[in-house]
Every structure is written in structure tokens, then in C-alpha cells.
Design an enzyme around this catalytic site. Sequence first.
Site, mmCIF file in Angstrom:
data_model
loop_
_atom_site.group_PDB
_atom_site.id
_atom_site.type_symbol
_atom_site.label_atom_id
_atom_site.label_comp_id
_atom_site.label_asym_id
_atom_site.label_seq_id
_atom_site.Cartn_x
_atom_site.Cartn_y
_atom_site.Cartn_z
ATOM 1 N N SER A 26 43.822 13.239 -56.085
ATOM 2 C CA SER A 26 42.907 14.250 -56.630
ATOM 3 C C SER A 26 41.460 14.043 -56.200
ATOM 4 O O SER A 26 40.537 14.420 -56.910
ATOM 5 C CB SER A 26 43.022 14.279 -58.160
ATOM 6 O OG SER A 26 42.704 12.998 -58.688
ATOM 7 N N GLY A 27 41.261 13.421 -55.026
ATOM 8 C CA GLY A 27 39.913 13.365 -54.451
ATOM 9 C C GLY A 27 39.653 14.624 -53.651
ATOM 10 O O GLY A 27 40.372 15.626 -53.780
ATOM 11 N N SER A 56 37.921 7.916 -55.054
ATOM 12 C CA SER A 56 36.845 7.396 -54.196
ATOM 13 C C SER A 56 35.786 8.473 -53.985
ATOM 14 O O SER A 56 34.599 8.177 -53.862
ATOM 15 C CB SER A 56 37.398 6.978 -52.831
ATOM 16 O OG SER A 56 38.289 5.902 -52.988
ATOM 17 N N GLY A 62 26.243 8.388 -50.458
ATOM 18 C CA GLY A 62 25.385 8.843 -49.351
ATOM 19 C C GLY A 62 25.427 10.321 -49.121
ATOM 20 O O GLY A 62 24.408 11.017 -49.217
ATOM 21 N N GLU A 127 21.827 8.437 -41.620
ATOM 22 C CA GLU A 127 22.501 7.163 -41.899
ATOM 23 C C GLU A 127 22.795 6.507 -40.556
ATOM 24 O O GLU A 127 22.496 7.083 -39.503
ATOM 25 C CB GLU A 127 23.781 7.389 -42.713
ATOM 26 C CG GLU A 127 23.501 7.758 -44.155
ATOM 27 C CD GLU A 127 24.741 7.928 -45.004
ATOM 28 O OE1 GLU A 127 25.847 7.650 -44.526
ATOM 29 O OE2 GLU A 127 24.596 8.366 -46.148
ATOM 30 N N ASP A 222 48.646 2.959 -51.759
ATOM 31 C CA ASP A 222 49.986 3.448 -52.129
ATOM 32 C C ASP A 222 50.550 4.480 -51.144
ATOM 33 O O ASP A 222 51.719 4.415 -50.766
ATOM 34 C CB ASP A 222 49.961 4.090 -53.529
ATOM 35 C CG ASP A 222 49.367 3.153 -54.567
ATOM 36 O OD1 ASP A 222 49.778 1.991 -54.607
ATOM 37 O OD2 ASP A 222 48.478 3.590 -55.311
ATOM 38 N N HIS A 243 31.353 -2.303 -45.544
ATOM 39 C CA HIS A 243 30.013 -1.733 -45.759
ATOM 40 C C HIS A 243 29.024 -2.888 -45.821
ATOM 41 O O HIS A 243 29.264 -3.882 -46.505
ATOM 42 C CB HIS A 243 29.982 -0.928 -47.061
ATOM 43 C CG HIS A 243 28.804 -0.010 -47.143
ATOM 44 N ND1 HIS A 243 27.518 -0.474 -47.327
ATOM 45 C CD2 HIS A 243 28.703 1.340 -47.028
ATOM 46 C CE1 HIS A 243 26.690 0.564 -47.343
ATOM 47 N NE2 HIS A 243 27.383 1.676 -47.163
ATOM 48 N N ARG A 289 27.813 0.293 -38.346
ATOM 49 C CA ARG A 289 28.094 -0.590 -39.494
ATOM 50 C C ARG A 289 28.673 -1.950 -39.112
ATOM 51 O O ARG A 289 28.317 -2.967 -39.695
ATOM 52 C CB ARG A 289 29.084 0.093 -40.435
ATOM 53 C CG ARG A 289 28.396 1.022 -41.350
ATOM 54 C CD ARG A 289 29.312 1.582 -42.382
ATOM 55 N NE ARG A 289 28.531 2.627 -43.039
ATOM 56 C CZ ARG A 289 29.015 3.512 -43.873
ATOM 57 N NH1 ARG A 289 30.285 3.492 -44.182
ATOM 58 N NH2 ARG A 289 28.238 4.417 -44.412
ATOM 59 N N HIS A 350 35.306 -1.296 -47.342
ATOM 60 C CA HIS A 350 34.805 0.013 -47.767
ATOM 61 C C HIS A 350 35.742 1.162 -47.393
ATOM 62 O O HIS A 350 36.038 2.016 -48.211
ATOM 63 C CB HIS A 350 33.439 0.217 -47.116
ATOM 64 C CG HIS A 350 32.758 1.495 -47.470
ATOM 65 N ND1 HIS A 350 32.523 1.872 -48.770
ATOM 66 C CD2 HIS A 350 32.251 2.492 -46.696
ATOM 67 C CE1 HIS A 350 31.889 3.044 -48.776
ATOM 68 N NE2 HIS A 350 31.730 3.446 -47.538
ATOM 69 N N ARG A 385 34.369 4.489 -38.333
ATOM 70 C CA ARG A 385 33.946 5.813 -38.808
ATOM 71 C C ARG A 385 32.431 5.943 -38.845
ATOM 72 O O ARG A 385 31.728 5.037 -39.310
ATOM 73 C CB ARG A 385 34.494 6.038 -40.219
ATOM 74 C CG ARG A 385 34.081 7.335 -40.859
ATOM 75 C CD ARG A 385 34.674 7.436 -42.248
ATOM 76 N NE ARG A 385 34.215 6.365 -43.103
ATOM 77 C CZ ARG A 385 33.161 6.432 -43.904
ATOM 78 N NH1 ARG A 385 32.449 7.547 -43.972
ATOM 79 N NH2 ARG A 385 32.822 5.414 -44.659
ATOM 80 N N SER A 390 33.565 10.974 -43.878
ATOM 81 C CA SER A 390 34.864 10.935 -44.558
ATOM 82 C C SER A 390 35.082 12.105 -45.505
ATOM 83 O O SER A 390 36.192 12.650 -45.583
ATOM 84 C CB SER A 390 35.056 9.613 -45.296
ATOM 85 O OG SER A 390 33.916 9.302 -46.018
ATOM 86 N N LEU A 391 34.045 12.503 -46.234
ATOM 87 C CA LEU A 391 34.236 13.644 -47.140
ATOM 88 C C LEU A 391 34.550 14.891 -46.309
ATOM 89 O O LEU A 391 35.404 15.711 -46.663
ATOM 90 C CB LEU A 391 32.979 13.861 -47.995
ATOM 91 C CG LEU A 391 32.670 12.754 -49.028
ATOM 92 C CD1 LEU A 391 31.295 12.958 -49.648
ATOM 93 C CD2 LEU A 391 33.726 12.702 -50.122
HETATM 94 C C1 SIN Z 1 27.019 5.180 -48.134
HETATM 95 O O1 SIN Z 1 26.462 5.922 -48.917
HETATM 96 O O2 SIN Z 1 26.476 4.246 -47.564
HETATM 97 C C2 SIN Z 1 28.481 5.403 -47.863
HETATM 98 C C3 SIN Z 1 28.649 6.589 -47.028
HETATM 99 C C4 SIN Z 1 29.896 6.483 -46.223
HETATM 100 O O3 SIN Z 1 30.588 5.477 -46.277
HETATM 101 O O4 SIN Z 1 30.157 7.415 -45.460
#
Ligand code: SIN
Length: 526
Positions: A26-27, A56, A62, A127, A222, A243, A289, A350, A385, A390-391
Site C-alpha cells: 500500500s505504498g 516506505s 527528500g 540532490e 517479502d 544512504h 551516494r 536504504h 539509483r 524511486s517514488l
Molecule cells: C533523501 O531524502 O535523502 C532520500 C531520497 C531518496 O532516497 O531518493
Amino acid sequence: MPDKYMLNFDSRVLPQEEDEYIVLGSGIAGLYTALAASGAGGSVTVLTKCSMMNTSTDKAQGGIAAALGDSDSPALHREDTIVAGAGLCDDEAVSALVNEGPKRVKELIGMGAIFDYDGHGLAMTREGAHSQRRILHASGDATGAEIQRVLTERVREKKIKVRESHFAVDLLVWNNTCYGVLAFDRDMDSLKVYRGKVVVLATGGLGRLFEFNTNPEIATGDGKAIAFRAGAEVMDMEFIQFHPTVLHLPGAPTFLISEAVRGEGAYLRNSEGLRFMPRYHDLLELAPRDIVVRAILEEMARTDSNKVYLDLTHLDPEIIRKRFPNITKTCSLYGLDIMVDPIPVAPAAHYMMGGVKTNLVGETSIKGLYACGEVACQGVHGANRLASNSLLDGLVFGGRIVEETRQFLKDYHPRHPKFACDWLLGPTKIDFGELRQKLEALMCANVGPIRNRGGLKESLAFFDYWSYLNRHTVNGVEQMEVKNMLQVGELVAEAALSRRESRGGHYRVDYPDTHRRWQKHIIFRR
Ligand code: SIN
């Protein structure tokens, strides 16, 4: 197959429900897919193992990246994604992400998501490894919570069936076709079969395999485990993103300090107070990263410390308070005033780049089984990534699954076979809590950001030893989670041992270079 299922059961005597789409999770990926499927006229049930908001997505700080700025373009977003992916991104998947992303984000806004604005329009931050300011955010540093709110409200409004506290035990697969899910209802303490023409895995990642991680408690791998047990292919399991900056304070939880803080100009300093990123990369604190993580670990070792510091004290306190209200508040709960005190941080697990292998429309190697979001791997993130992709991934590939399936569903009337398992031995007496702790510590020590052959071999011996549990049934969700964690932990360690080079999120001290001959994916299938 003795280890195909986790429990003994017989589908003929279990209660059954049927829908066209059964969505697990349910994300953002799960709820967006459910909404799209319902909007296209499909009947949908969402199963989620805790509460609907325990995801998550809800924790994401971010933001969400999309090429919506005047000086930005999908081509630039594509280039940054591919550079971060260290040679393993799938070109077409990345093109789909960056080209369709802006439309999906606008759709979210249309659904009611309230992002932050500045004097020029949507506010955008930078970022790591982004060449442009293209990260949208909400309430400063609570972007995921806003997205979760809006999707949850729309799902409730549409009266989509959501079964909370439902743990997906195993997929019901026969002849390489998925017919549904065996689920455990935690409230009723009973099993149930959910039959579907399309089963969508959107169960998220596996950060909880590591003692130090940024993930919510649901992230125990899972979806990846049940898909692998059912015979699906999994890909890129060695690529885990750590992260760089997670709060490291005695007594405080492992709380993420968003990369956007560095995007707004914060410095990293070692325990001697020295800014060190200029010695490691031209992009300084906004280097990819994996590079920042290794620089931090090197500085920690050099200065004999278990942390470094994130320093915001030179930045405008007003801007900090406005941009990072959640971080400011959480740190203050633990006695830190981030306007004057550098924040102690260390890297933590992360995000998982690898997962259940899919094509560009979310289809796995099993007919009727689809996957999107962090559980899936179509190669969009390659070996590393790009932050805040990711979103977006959840939206774009969730949407694609529905576009792909809504046509064929009309003429697809599967005859559901019966499923049963009676070969598992009774539960063992071992302490699963203790086993889980050992597993989490082992993953951190041997399968973390710095790996070597000896440590990976030791981990595989651990997984091999505990594999006898596959012949036994289990009691309750906590034990099922540990079995899933053992399953995916072994896949991560196996892939990490196989890849004899370093690339993106996978670093081997014994093979520190990147090799062209390794510019390929590792795919496992049971
Ligand atoms: C963050 O806010 O640093 C995480 C953002 C992400 O992992 O894409």
C-alpha cells in the site's frame, strides 16, 4: 518441491475472494496501481501486511524527481539517471521513467497532492548526482507522507477494498501462471485465498535485513522472497544503496537526514571537524551516494570514529526551519539544535535496486504476476539509483502495468486449479527473534557497503546452515518474515559473491575496479 511454500494448506477448504487485480502493498506503487486499475474499470483488492499507511513511501523525505523545471528536460534527467546507474541502466526503462514521469506527477497534483511552491512556481531542490534542481517536495521534508495521504484518501473515496493486516504467505502458481495469493489475516489468525487474474507485487524493499537501515519495519523483502519461491526470476540482487547520512546518536532511532540537506548546502565534516568531500569527488557533498558512503567510511576508519557530522551551521536558520521542519523537530527531540550543532551521522541500508525481474510493462517471468516499485527490477536504476527517482518509478511502472493488462483481462477467464501443501514438518523450537538479530548483524558486517570474498562466503555458510528451516512450517508472521529475510539475504550474498568487480552500490575490496566484461546482470531463478 519441499521449499515451495511456507505453510501446509489446502485451498479447497479455505475461504476465497476473487477480483481481477490483487495488489500486494500500500505504498505509492501499490495504491497508484490500484487506483489506475479501478479507474480502468477493474475490480481490485489491496492486501497490506500492517496498516495502509505503514509504508516506505510515507517515510520518504527528500522528494520526487521530475523534469518540470524551465531549464530541465527529460533528456537531462535521463542522462543523470544513466550516469548514476553505473553502466547497468536499461535505456528504455529510463526513457519511460523520465518521459512519462512529469505526466504522472501532474496527475498526482490533480488528485490533490500539495507540493511546496516558491515565488516562481513549484519549488525544486537538488540532490546528489542531479545536474538540475528537479526534486519536488511537500511540507519541506515530508514529501512521502503527503503522497501517501493523497493516495490513501483517493483509494478510500473510490471504495477500493483494502485488507489491512493481511500478510502474503505465498503466491499460488501452477504451470508458470499465477492464480492468486495465499494470505494470512493477522486479526482473524486465519488463512484465506485471494484469487486474481493479475497479481501485482508492490511490497517494497528489504532494508530491514540490515541492523542499520532507514526503512520501516515492513521492509523485510517479502515480495522478493515469495516471487522467488514461486519460480520468478530475480535480478541485480547485489545492488543495495546505502544512504550516507542517517542520524547516529545513542538512544535515537536510525532517522534519515535527507540528501536535500546537502542539496541546500550542508557540509560533511569528520570527527576532527574537517570538511573531507573535496578530497574525494568534484561534486563534493553531492557526489553519487556510493562514493559519499565510502568516503564517510574511510574518514570514520581514519579518525577512529563511528560517525561523521553534517554541518548546517553556516546556512540561514530561517531557510533550514522552513525546508526541514521534520528533521529540525526530530533532532531537537534528541537534544540537537541543528542551527548550532553539527548532526552526527553514519551510513545505513536504504534502497534495493535489484528485485523481481520484469519487462517494461511490469510483467515478471510468471504469467499473471506483475511487479512495480522497489520490489521490482526492470533495470531503471541500474547499479545505483539516482536520488528521488524511486517514488517516480512506482507511479510510472504501476501505471504501465494497468495499461498493459486492462485489454487482455476482458478475454481472460482462467480456471483456477486447487493448491495444497502437506509435506512440511512441524514448527521448530528455535528462537526466531535471536536468529533475526544474528542475520541483521551478519548482513551489516559482511554484505554491507564494503564486501569481500571471505565475508560473503561466511554469510552463505550461515544461510546454508539455516536452510533446513525450509522443510518446516512456521508459527505467525514474525517467523514468516524471518524465513523471507533468510531467503533474500542468501540471494544478495550469492549475487555479491558472484560479481567479481565493484560497481554502483556493490563494492568489493578484493575487486575494487569496474570491468566492462561485468557490464551485465546476474539473474537467479530457483
Ligand atoms: C533523501 O531524502 O535523502 C532520500 C531520497 C531518496 O532516497 O531518493
